[in-house]
Design a protein around this motif. Sequence first.
Motif, short mmCIF file in Angstrom:
data_model
loop_
_atom_site.label_atom_id
_atom_site.label_comp_id
_atom_site.label_asym_id
_atom_site.label_seq_id
_atom_site.Cartn_x
_atom_site.Cartn_y
_atom_site.Cartn_z
N ASN A 177 9.88 9.24 48.47
CA ASN A 177 9.89 10.62 47.99
C ASN A 177 11.20 11.27 48.38
OD1 ASN A 177 9.25 13.43 47.40
ND2 ASN A 177 7.09 12.86 47.49
N LEU A 178 11.76 12.09 47.50
CA LEU A 178 12.98 12.82 47.83
C LEU A 178 12.71 13.93 48.83
CD1 LEU A 178 14.68 13.06 44.31
CD2 LEU A 178 15.31 11.56 46.22
N ASP A 179 11.48 14.45 48.83
CA ASP A 179 11.07 15.47 49.80
C ASP A 179 10.78 14.77 51.13
OD1 ASP A 179 9.96 17.53 51.26
OD2 ASP A 179 8.53 18.14 49.72
N LYS A 180 11.44 15.21 52.18
CA LYS A 180 11.26 14.56 53.50
C LYS A 180 10.41 15.38 54.46
CE LYS A 180 14.24 11.65 51.82
NZ LYS A 180 13.78 10.40 51.19
N THR A 181 10.12 16.62 54.13
CA THR A 181 9.43 17.49 55.08
C THR A 181 8.01 17.79 54.58
OG1 THR A 181 10.33 19.46 54.00
CG2 THR A 181 11.58 18.53 55.83
N TRP A 182 7.05 17.57 55.47
CA TRP A 182 5.63 17.68 55.08
C TRP A 182 4.84 18.55 56.06
CZ3 TRP A 182 4.80 16.30 50.31
CH2 TRP A 182 5.73 15.44 49.72
N SER A 183 5.47 19.65 56.46
CA SER A 183 4.83 20.52 57.45
C SER A 183 3.57 21.19 56.90
CB SER A 183 5.81 21.60 57.91
OG SER A 183 6.24 22.38 56.80
N GLU A 184 3.39 21.18 55.55
CA GLU A 184 2.22 21.84 54.95
C GLU A 184 0.98 20.96 55.01
OE1 GLU A 184 5.75 22.06 51.97
OE2 GLU A 184 4.76 20.56 53.23
N VAL A 185 1.14 19.67 55.28
CA VAL A 185 0.01 18.74 55.21
C VAL A 185 -0.99 19.01 56.33
CG1 VAL A 185 -0.66 16.30 55.41
CG2 VAL A 185 1.33 16.95 54.01
N ARG A 186 -2.26 19.08 55.96
CA ARG A 186 -3.35 19.30 56.93
C ARG A 186 -4.32 18.11 56.96
NH1 ARG A 186 -0.02 22.07 58.05
NH2 ARG A 186 0.09 24.35 58.27
N THR A 187 -4.00 17.07 56.21
CA THR A 187 -4.87 15.91 56.06
C THR A 187 -4.44 14.80 57.02
OG1 THR A 187 -5.28 16.41 53.73
CG2 THR A 187 -5.62 14.14 54.42
N PRO B 109 6.83 11.17 42.12
CA PRO B 109 5.77 11.38 43.12
C PRO B 109 4.92 12.64 42.90
CG PRO B 109 7.74 10.59 44.20
CD PRO B 109 8.12 10.82 42.77
N ALA B 110 5.53 13.76 42.54
CA ALA B 110 4.73 14.98 42.36
C ALA B 110 3.70 14.80 41.26
CB ALA B 110 5.64 16.17 42.05
N SER B 111 4.10 14.13 40.18
CA SER B 111 3.16 13.85 39.09
C SER B 111 2.07 12.89 39.55
CB SER B 111 3.92 13.25 37.90
OG SER B 111 3.03 12.80 36.91
N ARG B 112 2.46 11.89 40.32
CA ARG B 112 1.46 10.93 40.82
C ARG B 112 0.46 11.61 41.76
NH1 ARG B 112 3.32 5.39 39.73
NH2 ARG B 112 5.21 5.68 38.51
N GLY B 113 0.93 12.59 42.52
CA GLY B 113 0.01 13.36 43.36
C GLY B 113 -1.02 14.10 42.53
N ASP B 114 -0.54 14.75 41.45
CA ASP B 114 -1.46 15.45 40.55
C ASP B 114 -2.46 14.48 39.92
OD1 ASP B 114 -0.12 17.82 41.04
OD2 ASP B 114 1.11 17.71 39.22
N GLN B 115 -1.97 13.29 39.59
CA GLN B 115 -2.84 12.31 38.94
C GLN B 115 -3.90 11.75 39.90
OE1 GLN B 115 -0.80 9.60 36.07
NE2 GLN B 115 1.03 10.80 36.56
N LEU B 116 -3.54 11.59 41.16
CA LEU B 116 -4.53 11.18 42.16
C LEU B 116 -5.65 12.22 42.25
CD1 LEU B 116 -2.19 9.80 44.96
CD2 LEU B 116 -3.99 8.49 43.82
#
Length: 307
Positions: free
Chosen positions: A202-212, A141-148
């Motif tokens: 995604n293995l990461d479950k916490t998304w408190s940084e998201v502003r979108t 997922p992290a790589s796919r985010g960069d690719q998006l």
Amino acid sequence: MHQHPHTSTRTRTRTRRTGRLAGLTTALAAVIGLSTLSGPGAHAAADNPYERGPAPTESSIEALRGPYAVSEISVSRLSATGFGGGTIYYPTTTADGTFGAVAVSPGYTALESSISWLGPRLASQGFVVFTIDTLTTLDQPASRGDQLLAALDYLTQRSLIRNRVDSSRLGVMGHSMGGGGSLEAAKDRPSLQAAIPLTPWNLDKTWSEVRTPTLIFGADGDTIAPVSSHAEPFYNNLPSSLDRAYLELNNATHFTPNSSNTTIAKYSISWLKRFIDNDTRYEQFLCPLPRPSLTIEESRGNCPHTS
């Protein structure tokens, strides 16, 4: 700082005159603009400069095609940087100015073809849509985010239609690990206007940084990314102040987003219109929240929306 009363009065009078002149200029420009523009979005120029297309109806957002004719450009893997190439779908007309754009990533082991149905369906509603291949089908997922994000940069900076894209109005979507990637992209680039993870993993479950503003689709029968350990905690761990929604598809699987789906299209279009185009005409389809139905198991979200 205190001003002399007379100076203050003169300043206010001058401001009022300037304001009236600016108002007249704006009104005149709007009239001229409306008289010279043509195409599906012409009528909206005065109210919201980002509105595209006629006023929506239930049937218009459920339709297989929207009001815009669509063209496409193939981007080869060789010409792409930081992602695996793909296909750009865009409204053929130039009469309505620029459009907002969204990049879409497939999931683990999957190719662009698995999410390609979203290209013409979303583009025909007034968006530029870039469905991509990833560098390898095994990218996390992290790589796919960069690719998006790399795909959006290609779209706005290097593509043949870069002048048709409004680089300030961009979003991301993705399926499975691509859905997890869309959360990663939103975290890394807060300027994104919308994110739509489809049965995300995604293995990461916490998304408190998201502003979108984020709309998450889960599937009640998903055994690969079960909603209890992926889509639901992702939603729950987004900031509570964020414009966010969770839509769980009824009688659906992890792979439901891989084929044409009216429920996914309907609410994705509404979310992208509402937050990429600031088009409040689509708020009616998002708030109040959709009720459980043959295609919707449950929904959650903050209504009315704040941004």
